[in-house]
Design a protein around this motif. Sequence first.
Motif, mmCIF file in Angstrom:
data_model
loop_
_atom_site.group_PDB
_atom_site.id
_atom_site.type_symbol
_atom_site.label_atom_id
_atom_site.label_comp_id
_atom_site.label_asym_id
_atom_site.label_seq_id
_atom_site.Cartn_x
_atom_site.Cartn_y
_atom_site.Cartn_z
ATOM 1 N N GLU A 91 0.839 -1.220 0.000
ATOM 2 C CA GLU A 91 0.000 0.000 0.000
ATOM 3 C C GLU A 91 0.865 1.257 0.000
ATOM 4 N N LYS A 92 2.000 1.185 0.722
ATOM 5 C CA LYS A 92 2.941 2.326 0.712
ATOM 6 C C LYS A 92 3.435 2.546 -0.711
ATOM 7 N N GLU A 93 3.831 1.431 -1.340
ATOM 8 C CA GLU A 93 4.418 1.464 -2.678
ATOM 9 C C GLU A 93 3.425 2.036 -3.696
ATOM 10 N N ARG A 94 2.159 1.628 -3.572
ATOM 11 C CA ARG A 94 1.150 2.067 -4.544
ATOM 12 C C ARG A 94 0.574 3.441 -4.212
ATOM 13 N N GLY A 95 0.886 3.966 -3.008
ATOM 14 C CA GLY A 95 0.382 5.284 -2.603
ATOM 15 C C GLY A 95 -1.047 5.252 -2.106
ATOM 16 N N THR A 96 -1.551 4.041 -1.759
ATOM 17 C CA THR A 96 -2.938 3.939 -1.295
ATOM 18 C C THR A 96 -3.066 4.068 0.222
ATOM 19 N N LEU A 97 -1.923 3.943 0.924
ATOM 20 C CA LEU A 97 -1.985 3.984 2.398
ATOM 21 C C LEU A 97 -2.363 5.375 2.899
ATOM 22 N N ALA A 98 -1.789 6.418 2.255
ATOM 23 C CA ALA A 98 -2.058 7.791 2.697
ATOM 24 C C ALA A 98 -3.548 8.099 2.609
ATOM 25 N N MET A 99 -4.202 7.569 1.583
ATOM 26 C CA MET A 99 -5.644 7.791 1.394
ATOM 27 C C MET A 99 -6.421 7.275 2.614
ATOM 28 N N LEU A 100 -5.947 6.159 3.160
ATOM 29 C CA LEU A 100 -6.605 5.571 4.337
ATOM 30 C C LEU A 100 -6.289 6.381 5.598
ATOM 31 N N LEU A 101 -5.029 6.833 5.691
ATOM 32 C CA LEU A 101 -4.576 7.509 6.909
ATOM 33 C C LEU A 101 -5.226 8.877 7.133
ATOM 34 N N VAL A 102 -5.702 9.527 6.060
ATOM 35 C CA VAL A 102 -6.280 10.860 6.236
ATOM 36 C C VAL A 102 -7.770 10.797 6.581
ATOM 37 N N ASN A 103 -8.270 9.580 6.825
ATOM 38 C CA ASN A 103 -9.670 9.455 7.217
ATOM 39 C C ASN A 103 -9.809 9.331 8.735
ATOM 40 N N GLN A 104 -11.089 9.289 9.174
ATOM 41 C CA GLN A 104 -11.333 9.314 10.620
ATOM 42 C C GLN A 104 -11.131 7.958 11.274
ATOM 43 N N VAL A 105 -10.108 7.269 10.928
ATOM 44 C CA VAL A 105 -9.902 5.940 11.493
ATOM 45 C C VAL A 105 -8.593 5.964 12.275
ATOM 46 N N SER A 106 -8.615 5.334 13.454
ATOM 47 C CA SER A 106 -7.399 5.373 14.278
ATOM 48 C C SER A 106 -6.356 4.421 13.705
ATOM 49 N N ARG A 107 -5.109 4.713 14.009
ATOM 50 C CA ARG A 107 -4.021 3.863 13.500
ATOM 51 C C ARG A 107 -4.127 2.446 14.077
ATOM 52 N N LEU A 108 -4.594 2.357 15.336
ATOM 53 C CA LEU A 108 -4.735 1.039 15.969
ATOM 54 C C LEU A 108 -5.768 0.199 15.206
ATOM 55 N N SER A 109 -6.861 0.841 14.784
ATOM 56 C CA SER A 109 -7.885 0.104 14.018
ATOM 57 C C SER A 109 -7.302 -0.413 12.713
ATOM 58 N N ILE A 110 -6.468 0.416 12.077
ATOM 59 C CA ILE A 110 -5.853 -0.016 10.803
ATOM 60 C C ILE A 110 -4.959 -1.226 11.054
ATOM 61 N N VAL A 111 -4.115 -1.124 12.098
ATOM 62 C CA VAL A 111 -3.174 -2.219 12.392
ATOM 63 C C VAL A 111 -3.947 -3.497 12.704
ATOM 64 N N LEU A 112 -4.978 -3.380 13.563
ATOM 65 C CA LEU A 112 -5.730 -4.589 13.943
ATOM 66 C C LEU A 112 -6.473 -5.175 12.742
ATOM 67 N N GLY A 113 -7.086 -4.309 11.937
ATOM 68 C CA GLY A 113 -7.818 -4.779 10.755
ATOM 69 C C GLY A 113 -6.914 -5.538 9.812
ATOM 70 N N LYS A 114 -5.732 -4.996 9.601
ATOM 71 C CA LYS A 114 -4.794 -5.641 8.679
ATOM 72 C C LYS A 114 -4.253 -6.932 9.283
ATOM 73 N N MET A 115 -3.980 -6.882 10.597
ATOM 74 C CA MET A 115 -3.428 -8.072 11.252
ATOM 75 C C MET A 115 -4.431 -9.237 11.180
#
Lengths: 255, 412
Positions: B226-250
């Motif tokens: 996602e970093k490589e494709r530039g899609t991660l930033a799109m997710l990070l600028v939304n109202q979602v906490s970083r912990l939720s992202i980590v847990l969702g991906k894990m």
Amino acid sequence: MLRVENLSKEFHSGRGKNAKTVQAVKNLSFQCKPGEIYGLLGPNGAGKTTTLRCLSTLIKPTSGNAWIDQFNVLDHGQMFRSKIGFLTSDMKLDGYFSPDYMMNWFGRLNKMQDSEIEQRKEKLFVDLKMTDFIHKKIDELSSGMKQKTAVAISLIHDPDVIIFDEPTNGLDIVTSKSVTDFLVSRAESGKIVILSTHNMTIAEKLCDRFGILVEGELKEEGTLSGIIQGSDWDNLEDVFFSYIMPDSTVGGEHV
Amino acid sequence: MFRDSVIIMRKEMRRMFTDRRLLFMLVVLPLVMLPLMYSFMGKANKTRMAEINSYSSRITVCQGQGGGEVSDLFLESLSMLNAHIETSDLEQIDSLKQRVIDKDIELLIVMPGDMNGDILDNTVLNFSIFYNSTGDYSNYAFDQVRSSFSAVNDAIVRLRILEMGMSEDMLKAYTINKFLAADEISDLAEEGSVMGKLIGVMMPFFIVIYLFANSMKVGLDSVAGEKERGTLAMLLVNQVSRLSIVLGKMISVMVAAIVGAVSSAIGLKIASRYLIDMVGDSGASISEYTMGTTAILQFSIIVIPLAILISSLVLVVSTFARNVKEGQGMIMPVYIAVMVMGVTTMQTGDVPPEWMRMAPVFNSLVVLKDIFMQNALWSNVIFSLATSLVVSALLIFVTLRMFNDERVLFRI
């Protein structure tokens, strides 16, 4: 109201003797009120994107802060993000999914109910003329369609402040016009729009006020008439060139 | 927070289960590859053994002056083998040794001269047998000849004992299982546990390898991609906490790992008949093996936290790496370390060293081995569960720190 106060950002690289510090943004302050389109202009490396990234909470300012109402970037990241719609040219969408699916997904992440998402989608799809391709895979879309999709997704939650970095970059004249018309309509409905662009024509046409950033410092700020009043400058391009090429005959001088 | 994690996980799952290429790699490939691979290996092994058994070995015998009846006895025993026997002069010995080296013949046997006289004098006969250990046929011929000569040796010794008027039983101090009743069996292992032992040696290795391989397939792309494709930033600028992202991906990486591991286990079950061909006839049958309710419960308690631990490990690397390629380079030493752990667990006996029960991943593998043999202690199961969860929590914390560090996330 968006308020940026003494915002600075430093980047550090290397270690020991090779340690280097670059001050990308220096004590930047400005304010924007609802209904206003603010143009952040400057040459490459002036600190525009860094400023916008600080405002998006992607990176933290080294000092200073920014507020939208009572929320600031340092202490209320998640709430601050709920107030903004942010898009830069290096932000991409997952090409495997359709615009419709991604709109639903980002809507849910922005705590919206399904009925709200449906209403919002309907409006954005019509406003941005997207209805023909909402169920196609993003990978299969043209760059203009992708950009429209990215714009729609960043605004799914109807944010109070829209922060776009070069939103018309690489777009044809038709798509570019539909994006800029849309931004004007957003400002007319009371939203704050902050634009960063190299395109002086678009900037002059769209923006109510400007901030000219050179080497991280805000050199000029105000309306176009306010900036050129009492100077040799005739237009925004003259102002711009007088800062980035001071010896050039293109720009005049601020009296 | 968990609502957001579920939203993120559902998107990842949707991609996983609708992307034909990924689905093929994750589910179909292990299901088909394992039976194919093991059937090929099993068949190749069987064919090779059959080839060796049917091969007529080329054996050259050199004998000194004398010979006689005893010599005939040994030569006769050789004639019983599937071998082509030639005789030659002792003078040729050097050229014959070279032929063994060149694999032109499999074996060179140098027999002593006056064997009759030596036997009568009770002198130990000294044979020299030259073979080439790099040749399968030569090794096989060597074993066959040793076995034949051993039979002749037994016959000569038996004759000596009888000539001395003694019973040949005086050569044996004991026998084992000679007087068991017809319906009595000596191996008292519980039904199915013989296969449990076999499965217990192999399965933990396969489980950890497949969990890791499948976590890698999905996990490296999950953040580094996602970093490589530039899609991660799109997710990070939304109202979602970083912990939720980590847990969702894990969680999505973990589900991919488990789905892949289950598919691999089914593939392994299909492949097991060929696996038995490979490991030889242990007298065990895969159909005999069943796991009890307790063993299944213990298995789940160990495997799910192990999948969480491995997914968290892959996610740490994926978050740190700039792109998928860099992530692959970084994860490879960890993958090799996990493989070594798997192999080490295969080689430990029923009572592994105490440190293995303390170390994360290792202890799960050791307990899995116990579970397959249906003798796992609950205290060991709980301890492994606790270590896996504690280390996973630590790794998630590290990932979260990296998600909040712009230098790592954007490599500024």
